[in-house]
Design an enzyme around this catalytic site. Structure first.
Site, PDB file in Angstrom:
ATOM      1  CB  SER A  67      34.055 -25.917  -3.703  1.00  0.00           C
ATOM      2  OG  SER A  67      33.333 -25.027  -2.887  1.00  0.00           O
ATOM      3  CG  ASP A  73      30.114 -20.401  -8.109  1.00  0.00           C
ATOM      4  OD1 ASP A  73      29.212 -20.650  -7.289  1.00  0.00           O
ATOM      5  OD2 ASP A  73      31.265 -20.860  -8.018  1.00  0.00           O
ATOM      6  CG  HIS A 127      29.818 -24.209  -6.442  1.00  0.00           C
ATOM      7  ND1 HIS A 127      30.894 -23.361  -6.408  1.00  0.00           N
ATOM      8  CD2 HIS A 127      30.065 -25.158  -5.499  1.00  0.00           C
ATOM      9  CE1 HIS A 127      31.756 -23.754  -5.493  1.00  0.00           C
ATOM     10  NE2 HIS A 127      31.282 -24.855  -4.932  1.00  0.00           N
TER      11      HIS A 127
END
Length: 801
Positions: free
Chosen positions: A657, A730, A764
């Site tokens: 991330s 995601d 994610h």
């Protein structure tokens, strides 16, 4: 590597591969570790007599993630069972009675997925949602370990908080799939026209969001699956009574008097830019028969809320836990806009039944802290409220006694972990409401116990009048033991969860110092006990204190090793806070999912959670983001080299991330690393133009900074091999899959060595068993080729490009 539909384009010595590959397996013993059971999770009854111990599901197969999913209004819906797609769930449950330690395994049908249980306020019954392929059921259990499904009831789990116990603990209010709701809306055979969005000139600097509605058909589908019928279920007989009419209900909470319900619902017009929480909302009070008796608020579509702003009108509406029927809520005094000047930004109000008149309970100087302990009531009168100051990223909590006397009990930077007093310990009343756990004038705080030596969790008893604290419990040296629940008023009987570097986590009962083991979770990864770890502290070149946890592979003493730096940058007000240790070496190492820690079993030294603070005025700290992350990374490597564990010519970097974003930036702006692995990052900040992470300026206010921080703009500088991994589904704000796709193209187009791996059906974080193994295989293969086995390079390394 086996490939289908592969197109190989040869140009000089470069090979560009397109296509699909089969899932690859992680090597042993990683595969076996991934199959090991997770530690159990305990849910304590409010009377503190029993625990529900739930066994968490291991990694689901990708086939589970591949089940049908509708992405609507910020929610992912499984249309087969009318529940959220792939929720965190459990596979088995045991009821443990603390007196006598009697255990009763709860019986559910094969294939059932259990969701989080909820006890009633008295602690004599519990309820949980149970998922099957084609439905979600409500199951109710008792203290004997008998559980039973409610007949002829299908829960609607599209939106959270689908059921709540009544105040007397004898019934459950639940959202059900409406009977005879009709067929699923059919998609149009052909478009009837274009999809159109329009703005009428109101500014709204919102973040970019995913899974939003995109058509009229999407709106119909959301309405179809989110609409539910409120029912009351008798916990003894199982009788089901419908209340009110079907609507898109979002919350239903009974009052302590058991005669009123607080009901929230949403309705059209929907938004295609905002999630369901921003849709027009009705906040009402119903009587026990399901008839509306009062409207608290009718809130319009919240489509102009500024960044870090709040909705105008009543928010955080709840019942006062002690009063039989009194509503408490918060309202903004600054129009919900943090950029507007205001003496007080919020106020807290209270309204007694019949709720027609509200009086001001408290003015709040900064923004009311809606999460956590934003507002806690004392059983004998008084309350504690918390607020956050946006500009300084500061938090403050104030205790107001029944007499009106005030005392600030917490006042610090939000990321000041050393001064964090911990969380207040709460008590559940028989009606289900939560208040401060008290023993006369005393209450309790439990916290992580962050310090320069690591984390040592604690329990403090505090005098509410004087603020004087006494430490009741603290984790022993070399252990990490948290207080999960205080089981009596004087704090001498505790439920704890204990682990250490060599002990797996287990629950214990501490009764006046006498310790009783409640679980016996075994080491799922004995190979990791041969991996050593320790906390390392050092300083950046400007004197900012830093730290990392050093993991060393087995039998590596005296060797300089290939090294992986894993980090996630954070913003801090000042150097002293930034330098606080955020790692600890006294916890049990048991990697889960696609963990970078598995690299230690492949011969890598790991600098885990390496501090890369961004220090400065939070309004402009990112002006030196690049310089600060490079300086932090160089300091970490230099320290590891000085310790004699790292080969400075064989260092890789990775992160997930914002850590993936960091990875690409470090490769673009330094020569510290031989290669990198960037996972699920956002690399072009012009695609997140209204702010990201701690950056509050818009792109149009800080174009130079957005460009400087975007590794996409500097892809031509990336000369080291970089692997990009991203979930194709995601749903995180900002990290759209296209971010990795375009970044890969930018590096490839500029002649860089790069690889892009897109994981089907993954969000994610990666959950599917095959995806997790493949991600680990990709990381190991990439690092082995480009770091561990890389040819030596000449010249000095380090510094900013």
């Amino acid at each position: 590597m086996k490939q289908s539909l592969a197109l190989l384009l040869l140009s000089g010595l470069s090979v560009i591969c397109f296509g699909q590959t089969n899932y690859q397996h992680a090597p042993e013993p990683i595969r076996r570790i991934l199959s090991a059971p997770e530690p159990p999770k305990a849910f304590v009854s409010p009377d503190h007599q029993r625990l529900l111990l739930l066994e968490q599901e291991s990694l689901p197969p990708v086939a589970e993630l591949a089940k049908p999913v509708l992405r609507l209004a910020g929610v992912r819906i499984n249309p087969r069972n009318n529940a959220q797609h792939d929720p965190n769930s459990y596979r088995a449950a045991t009821l443990l009675t603390l007196t006598g330690l009697r255990r009763e395994a709860l019986r559910f049908p094969a294939g059932a997925r259990l969701l989080q249980p909820e006890w009633n306020g008295k602690g004599d019954r519990f309820a949980m949602a149970v998922l099957f392929d084609d439905r979600a059921e409500l199951w109710i259990g008792d203290t004997e370990g008998t559980v039973k499904a409610v007949a002829n009831l299908k829960l609607n789990l599209t939106l959270p908080d689908a059921f709540n116990w009544s105040a007397d603990g004898k019934a459950v209010y639940a959202r059900a799939v409406p009977a005879n709701r009709g067929a699923v809306p059919a998609p149009p055979s052909a478009p009837v026209g274009p999809n159109v969005q329009q703005s009428n000139g109101r500014a709204s600097d919102t973040w970019t969001l995913q899974d939003m509605l995109a058509s009229e058909h999407d709106e119909k589908l959301f309405e179809y699956y989110a609409t539910s019928q409120l029912v009351r279920v008798d916990a003894v007989t199982g009788a089901v009574t419908a209340l009110g009419k079907p609507a898109i209900l979002t919350h239903t909470t009974p009052a302590p008097d058991n005669a009123h319900l607080l009901v929230r619902s949403i309705h059209r017009p929907f938004s295609w830019l905002y999630a369901w929480e921003s849709f027009p909302q009705e906040v009402e009070v119903w009587n026990g028969a399901g008839v509306k008796v009062h409207t608290v608020a009718s809130l319009p579509l919240a489509d102009s809320v500024s960044q870090d702003g709040v909705r105008v009108g009543p928010r955080s509406v709840r019942w006062h836990p002690v009063d039989p029927a009194a509503l408490v809520w918060v309202e903004a005094l600054d129009g919900g806009n943090p950029k507007e000047k205001a003496t007080n930004r919020d106020r807290i109000l209270i309204a007694m039944a019949p709720f027609t008149e509200a009086k001001e309970l408290q003015l709040v100087q900064h923004r009311f802290a809606a999460r956590g302990e934003g507002l806690v009531f004392l059983k004998g009168g008084g309350y504690l409220y918390s607020e956050n100051q946006r500009e300084r990223r500061w938090t403050r909590s104030t205790l107001v006694s029944a007499s009106g006397a005030r005392r600030v009990v917490d006042d610090r930077a939000q990321r000041d972990r050393y001064r964090d007093p911990g969380d207040l310990v709460l008590d559940t009343l028989p009606t289900g409401g939560k208040v401060l756990l008290q023993n006369g004038d005393y209450a309790f705080y439990k916290g992580d116990g962050a310090s320069a030596e690591g984390e040592y969790p604690f329990l403090d008893r505090v005098n509410l009048q004087s603020g004087e604290k006494t430490r009741v419990f603290q984790s022993e040296k070399g252990t990490y033991e948290t207080v999960e629940t205080v089981l009596n008023q004087d704090g001498t009987r505790l439920l704890t969860r204990r682990e250490s570097a060599s002990e797996p986590p287990n629950y214990f009962l501490l009764d006046n110092g006498r310790r009783t083991a409640l679980t016996n979770y075994q080491d799922p990864a004995p190979e990791f006990r041969k991996v050593t770890k320790r906390l390392v502290t050092y300083k950046r070149n400007d004197g900012v204190p830093l730290s990392f946890t050093l993991y060393l592979p087995p039998n590596s003493e005296g060797k300089r090793l290939p090294t992986l730096v894993w980090a996630y940058p954070l913003e801090f007000n000042d150097a002293s806070t930034a330098g606080q240790v955020s790692s600890t070496a006294n916890r049990f190492t048991s990697p889960r999912g696609a963990s970078h820690l598995y690299m230690a079993l492949a011969g890598y030294a790991i600098l885990d959670n390496a501090s890369l603070p961004i220090v400065g005025d939070l309004q402009v700290a990112n002006d030196t983001y690049v310089e600060q992350i490079v300086a932090g990374a160089k300091a970490a490597i230099d320290q590891a080299v000085e310790l004699g564990v790292t080969d400075p010519d064989r260092v890789g970097v990775s992160g997930h991330s914002y850590g993936g974003f960091m990875t690409a930036n470090l490769l673009a702006h330094s020569d510290l690393f031989r290669a990198g692995v960037a996972r699920s990052g956002a690399y072009n900040r012009t695609l997140t133009p209204f702010g990201f992470q701690g950056e509050r300026r818009t792109f149009w206010q800080a174009q130079e900074i957005y460009s400087k921080m975007s590794p996409f703009m500097h892809a031509h500088k990336i000369k080291e091999p970089v692997l990009f991994i991203h979930g194709m589904a995601d749903n995180n704000a900002g990290t759209f899959p296209i971010q990795s796709e375009r970044m890969y193209q930018a590096v490839r187009g500029n002649g860089g060595v790069t690889r892009l791996v897109m994981l089907p059906h993954e969000s994610h974080s990666y959950r599917g068993r095959e995806s997790v193994e493949h991600a680990i295989w990709e990381m190991l293969s990439w690092l082995d080729k480009h770091v561990k086995n890389a040819a030596p390079r000449g010249g000095a390394s380090g510094g900013v490009n």
